[in-house]
Design an enzyme around this catalytic site. Structure first.
Site, PDB file in Angstrom:
ATOM      1  N   ASP A   1      -6.416  -7.886   0.711  1.00 39.54           N
ATOM      2  CA  ASP A   1      -6.599  -9.311   0.446  1.00 39.54           C
ATOM      3  C   ASP A   1      -7.438  -9.524  -0.812  1.00 39.54           C
ATOM      4  O   ASP A   1      -7.166 -10.415  -1.611  1.00 39.54           O
ATOM      5  CB  ASP A   1      -7.270  -9.998   1.640  1.00 39.54           C
ATOM      6  CG  ASP A   1      -6.378 -10.011   2.870  1.00 39.54           C
ATOM      7  OD1 ASP A   1      -5.166 -10.201   2.715  1.00 39.54           O
ATOM      8  OD2 ASP A   1      -6.904  -9.833   3.972  1.00 39.54           O
TER       9      ASP A   1
ATOM     10  N   ASN B   1       0.857  -1.178   0.000  1.00 40.62           N
ATOM     11  CA  ASN B   1       0.000   0.000   0.000  1.00 40.62           C
ATOM     12  C   ASN B   1       0.897   1.234   0.000  1.00 40.62           C
ATOM     13  O   ASN B   1       2.133   1.126   0.036  1.00 40.62           O
ATOM     14  CB  ASN B   1      -0.996  -0.027   1.169  1.00 40.62           C
ATOM     15  CG  ASN B   1      -0.340   0.039   2.530  1.00 40.62           C
ATOM     16  OD1 ASN B   1       0.701   0.665   2.727  1.00 40.62           O
ATOM     17  ND2 ASN B   1      -0.953  -0.617   3.500  1.00 40.62           N
TER      18      ASN B   1
ATOM     19  N   GLU C   1       3.329   1.492   3.021  1.00 39.49           N
ATOM     20  CA  GLU C   1       4.381   0.477   2.927  1.00 39.49           C
ATOM     21  C   GLU C   1       5.395   0.834   1.840  1.00 39.49           C
ATOM     22  O   GLU C   1       6.601   0.680   2.027  1.00 39.49           O
ATOM     23  CB  GLU C   1       3.774  -0.894   2.645  1.00 39.49           C
ATOM     24  CG  GLU C   1       2.953  -1.454   3.786  1.00 39.49           C
ATOM     25  CD  GLU C   1       2.067  -2.620   3.400  1.00 39.49           C
ATOM     26  OE1 GLU C   1       1.708  -3.384   4.319  1.00 39.49           O
ATOM     27  OE2 GLU C   1       1.709  -2.760   2.205  1.00 39.49           O
TER      28      GLU C   1
END
Length: 174
Positions: free
Chosen positions: A119, A49, A52
């Site tokens: 996910d 993301n 990150e």
């Protein structure tokens, strides 16, 4: 691999998995945690993301130029074929080894809960790529999927009908 940094994924396991997937000619998609980024050098596609990506690249992402720098830095560092930075309300940015960057605007209408969105993204990417989609096609489809699940409360699932409806509605927009 969805890495939650809970102790299951070790550098040895990750490196062996990367090596085995390469040997078999199979794509390996990774949803990483910052502290494990280097485990996945040589994977096919990595999906950090925005936070990150900024932490792992040491680039504060505050606009198009810094986004490009972070994406290119991580793509080179990880030696992967593609890097997809998920950027919340700003959509997604796909960086490919051929120096192509594709920015995909968000399709979410209302956001109730982002739990599980990453996910959903990695799952739809994997399914699309396994079905023969390019990284770009898979990323666009994953973006539609994420747009559906963030419109639900709690960690949500996605049905085939919901995804088809989202894609159809998106194709009808000017």
């Amino acid at each position: 691999i969805s890495d939650y940094a809970k102790g299951l994924i070790s550098s040895t396991l990750a490196e062996k998995t990367v090596r085995e997937c390469k040997r078999l000619g199979k794509p390996l998609l990774i949803d990483p945690k910052v502290e494990h980024f280097d485990y996945y050098k040589g994977a096919s596609l990595v999906t950090p993301n925005n936070i990150e990506a900024a932490l792992a690249s040491a680039v504060y992402i505050d606009g198009p130029d810094s986004l490009k720098k972070a994406g290119e830095t991580l793509l080179k560092r990880l030696e992967c074929e593609a890097l997809l930075i998920t950027r919340g309300e700003q959509g997604m940015s796909l960086f490919e080894a051929d120096n192509r960057q594709t920015n995909i605007p968000t399709v979410a209408q209302e956001v109730f809960d982002v739990s599980g969105a990453g996910d959903t993204v990695i799952a739809v990417l994997a399914l699309a790529i396994a079905s023969g989609a390019s990284y770009r096609e898979a990323a666009v489809l994953a973006n539609f999927a994420a747009g559906v699940v963030v419109g639900k409360i709690g960690t949500a699932t996605l049905t085939e009908d919901e995804l088809m409806s989202a894609v159809t509605a998106g194709l009808k927009k000017p």
